[in-house]
Design an enzyme around this catalytic site. Structure first.
Site, PDB file in Angstrom:
ATOM      1  N   TYR A 167      35.137  61.687 -31.367  1.00 55.14           N
ATOM      2  CA  TYR A 167      33.889  62.419 -31.102  1.00 55.14           C
ATOM      3  C   TYR A 167      32.699  61.471 -31.120  1.00 55.14           C
ATOM      4  O   TYR A 167      32.651  60.528 -31.904  1.00 55.14           O
ATOM      5  CB  TYR A 167      33.644  63.485 -32.174  1.00 55.14           C
ATOM      6  CG  TYR A 167      34.592  64.650 -32.142  1.00 55.14           C
ATOM      7  CD1 TYR A 167      34.343  65.750 -31.335  1.00 55.14           C
ATOM      8  CD2 TYR A 167      35.734  64.662 -32.941  1.00 55.14           C
ATOM      9  CE1 TYR A 167      35.198  66.836 -31.327  1.00 55.14           C
ATOM     10  CE2 TYR A 167      36.602  65.752 -32.929  1.00 55.14           C
ATOM     11  CZ  TYR A 167      36.324  66.824 -32.123  1.00 55.14           C
ATOM     12  OH  TYR A 167      37.179  67.892 -32.115  1.00 55.14           O
TER      13      TYR A 167
ATOM     14  N   TYR B 213      43.845  63.225 -32.733  1.00 57.91           N
ATOM     15  CA  TYR B 213      43.265  62.258 -33.673  1.00 57.91           C
ATOM     16  C   TYR B 213      43.702  62.576 -35.103  1.00 57.91           C
ATOM     17  O   TYR B 213      44.002  63.716 -35.435  1.00 57.91           O
ATOM     18  CB  TYR B 213      41.732  62.238 -33.568  1.00 57.91           C
ATOM     19  CG  TYR B 213      41.057  63.576 -33.773  1.00 57.91           C
ATOM     20  CD1 TYR B 213      40.765  64.039 -35.056  1.00 57.91           C
ATOM     21  CD2 TYR B 213      40.709  64.375 -32.690  1.00 57.91           C
ATOM     22  CE1 TYR B 213      40.138  65.256 -35.247  1.00 57.91           C
ATOM     23  CE2 TYR B 213      40.080  65.601 -32.871  1.00 57.91           C
ATOM     24  CZ  TYR B 213      39.801  66.035 -34.151  1.00 57.91           C
ATOM     25  OH  TYR B 213      39.195  67.249 -34.331  1.00 57.91           O
TER      26      TYR B 213
ATOM     27  N   ARG C 266      45.275  66.147 -35.688  1.00 63.54           N
ATOM     28  CA  ARG C 266      44.908  67.378 -34.969  1.00 63.54           C
ATOM     29  C   ARG C 266      45.491  67.336 -33.559  1.00 63.54           C
ATOM     30  O   ARG C 266      45.367  66.343 -32.859  1.00 63.54           O
ATOM     31  CB  ARG C 266      43.380  67.510 -34.839  1.00 63.54           C
ATOM     32  CG  ARG C 266      42.632  67.698 -36.120  1.00 63.54           C
ATOM     33  CD  ARG C 266      42.325  69.125 -36.540  1.00 63.54           C
ATOM     34  NE  ARG C 266      42.961  70.249 -35.925  1.00 63.54           N
ATOM     35  CZ  ARG C 266      42.354  71.208 -35.241  1.00 63.54           C
ATOM     36  NH1 ARG C 266      41.053  71.156 -35.029  1.00 63.54           N
ATOM     37  NH2 ARG C 266      43.020  72.233 -34.764  1.00 63.54           N
TER      38      ARG C 266
ATOM     39  N   HIS D 255      42.516  69.413 -28.502  1.00 59.97           N
ATOM     40  CA  HIS D 255      41.921  70.751 -28.422  1.00 59.97           C
ATOM     41  C   HIS D 255      40.510  70.669 -27.879  1.00 59.97           C
ATOM     42  O   HIS D 255      39.844  69.635 -27.981  1.00 59.97           O
ATOM     43  CB  HIS D 255      41.921  71.439 -29.786  1.00 59.97           C
ATOM     44  CG  HIS D 255      41.107  70.703 -30.817  1.00 59.97           C
ATOM     45  ND1 HIS D 255      41.595  69.616 -31.517  1.00 59.97           N
ATOM     46  CD2 HIS D 255      39.828  70.883 -31.258  1.00 59.97           C
ATOM     47  CE1 HIS D 255      40.662  69.174 -32.338  1.00 59.97           C
ATOM     48  NE2 HIS D 255      39.571  69.911 -32.200  1.00 59.97           N
TER      49      HIS D 255
ATOM     50  N   HIS E 253      36.932  72.805 -28.324  1.00 58.79           N
ATOM     51  CA  HIS E 253      36.251  73.864 -29.068  1.00 58.79           C
ATOM     52  C   HIS E 253      35.509  74.780 -28.102  1.00 58.79           C
ATOM     53  O   HIS E 253      34.878  74.298 -27.146  1.00 58.79           O
ATOM     54  CB  HIS E 253      35.216  73.265 -30.032  1.00 58.79           C
ATOM     55  CG  HIS E 253      35.814  72.490 -31.162  1.00 58.79           C
ATOM     56  ND1 HIS E 253      36.160  73.070 -32.354  1.00 58.79           N
ATOM     57  CD2 HIS E 253      36.120  71.180 -31.292  1.00 58.79           C
ATOM     58  CE1 HIS E 253      36.654  72.149 -33.178  1.00 58.79           C
ATOM     59  NE2 HIS E 253      36.639  70.987 -32.554  1.00 58.79           N
TER      60      HIS E 253
END
Lengths: 238, 235
Positions: free
Chosen positions: A106, A145, A155, A158, A160
């Site tokens: 991110y 990640y 995780r 995905h 959000h």
């Protein structure tokens, strides 16, 4: 008073509990008291869906054209519909999306995962449903990640999603997962949702929305709470 | 639903996994956490200022400036009514501050009307300058802050009238499902007979009542869990 208020169904069995012990951060943050049921008033059945553009500004449905050059990774088109539980389209609803880059990182100063940042990818966008409840946005497939929840925790890839919906009571934040991802089955956040309802968050690869020589297509419908089938017992003034 | 199949050699072939497009599991999309990294994707500059055009609401310190793609909200005029600031700190069960929460607010205008299709009362005026919705990240100190208008009274069930209130949603890392609550105002009209507040045990009502903290300023801390836990609603 001549008000006729819409009424929304309660949560169904697919909604996760607030406390999921395997997702460690819930332990100190999940309320210990059960939520108190309140009557639905104008406050709960109204919402800002019709005014999202005044609030937030413009739609930004292509996450791959926000910078000087295209981002790294596999370009994808995610499209689908926003529906209510009766299968009716929910038009003019804003869907906000945010995600990691292709390497699973991110663009956030608190993300210290040792994967490269992509100078051409922010990973934030928003899109609005049309009269048939349809939406479509372009992005790159996010990477998986690691995270600190437990030993060897990763995780699944995905995206959000955040939807305002027509009312305060239909506000929804969720995550889209990709098919055939082995990490979903061992992810405490996805697994807070019991099977088979967890699969409601898994999109489907779709050759028809795949754009030749350009991007893979995925389908994903979001279903918001719908009308109550039976009238409420107490007296809203109809 | 699809089922496992066994081929002629006795090998069990597991059924293909259901996905979002299978009618067999059609229904409410489950809620998930916003996670810790929502700051560049959800809160925008001005999102917590429902009255003016300040930068309130976003935390642009958490990502590079050139990656800030969210716009300021569109310019608006001045809404009618009394301008107030509502702020408070978000705490977890141990009393530690929560620096990665996001708070949303939804409210009526000063006359008690919502800017929404479902509120079609012709006898209460819309304020074209006031939408009544905002979003605030918590700061590094766990504090949220909104600048808004003191709402008017809104009808409740039957012929009741609700006390002035703001509807609030709490999101954050570790919060799988949005937490729904309200903010009322100490000493305001109708507080003793509010039909929603009446559903709350008397000894917990103060968790929903903001206290004066200076001229036009109101404080309401949010305790997600544990001692003094805020009352959350099933809506």
């Amino acid at each position: 008073m001549s008000l006729t208020l819409p009424q929304y169904t309660p949560e169904d069995a697919g909604q996760p509990p607030s406390l999921a012990l395997d997702y460690r951060s819930t332990v100190l943050r999940a309320p210990q008291h059960a939520p108190i049921a309140i009557p639905e008033t104008l406050t709960e059945v109204t919402g800002p869906a019709g005014c999202w553009d005044r609030l937030m500004g413009s739609a930004m449905a292509d996450l791959t054209t926000q910078h000087k050059a295209p981002p790294q990774g596999q370009r994808i088109v995610v499209s689908g519909r926003v529906l209510d539980e009766q299968g009716r389209p929910v038009p003019n609803t804003v869907m906000e999306v945010w995600q990691a880059n292709a390497a699973g990182r991110y663009i956030h100063s608190k993300d210290n995962w040792d994967a490269p940042l992509d100078p051409n990818f922010t990973g934030a966008g928003r899109v609005v449903t049309d009269e048939q409840g349809r939406y479509s946005y372009v992005t790159i497939r996010p990477g998986a990640y690691p995270w600190g929840n437990h030993t060897n925790a990763w995780r699944p890839a995905h995206i959000h999603l955040s939807l305002l919906g027509p009312a305060f009571s239909t506000r929804l934040v969720t995550q889209l997962y990709f098919p055939d991802d082995p990490l979903i089955e061992i992810d405490p956040i996805a697994n807070a949702v019991p099977m088979p309802y967890r699969q409601r968050m898994v999109c489907r690869f779709d050759i028809h929305s795949t754009v030749p020589n350009w991007a893979l297509g995925y389908l994903f419908d979001v279903v918001l709470r719908g009308d109550k089938a039976t009238p409420m017992e107490d007296g809203h003034d109809h | 639903m699809t089922t496992d199949t066994i081929d002629p050699l006795g090998t069990v072939n597991p059924a293909p996994r259901l996905d979002n497009q299978d009618p067999a599991i059609f229904g409410q999309t489950p809620s998930q956490t916003v996670g810790p990294f929502f700051h560049y994707g959800l809160p925008w500059k001005g999102g917590a200022d429902l009255v003016g055009q300040s930068d309130m609401g976003a935390r642009a310190d958490l990502f590079p400036e050139d990656h800030y793609v969210l716009n300021l909200s569109s310019p608006r005029g001045t809404p009618q009514g009394e301008v107030i600031e509502l702020f408070g700190t978000v705490y977890d069960a141990k009393g530690d501050i929560v620096a990665d929460a996001m708070i949303e607010l939804w409210q009526a205008n000063a006359a008690g009307r919502y800017l929404a299709e479902a509120d079609d009362r012709a006898d209460v005026a819309i304020d074209p300058e006031f939408v009544g919705w905002g979003r605030s990240s918590t700061t590094v100190d766990g504090e949220y802050r909104f600048r808004t208008i003191l709402p008017g009274r809104v009808p409740g069930p039957g012929n009741s009238l609700q006390a002035p209130h703001l509807a609030i949603s709490v999101f954050g890392r570790g919060i799988i499902k949005r937490l729904s609550m309200r903010a009322y105002f100490a000493g305001s009209e109708g507080l003793d007979s509010d039909p929603v507040l009446e559903t709350v045990p008397a000894d917990r009502r103060d968790t929903l009542i903001a206290q004066p903290a200076g001229p036009g300023q109101w404080r309401l801390d949010i305790r997600l869990s544990g001692p003094g836990e805020t009352v959350f609603f099933a809506v």
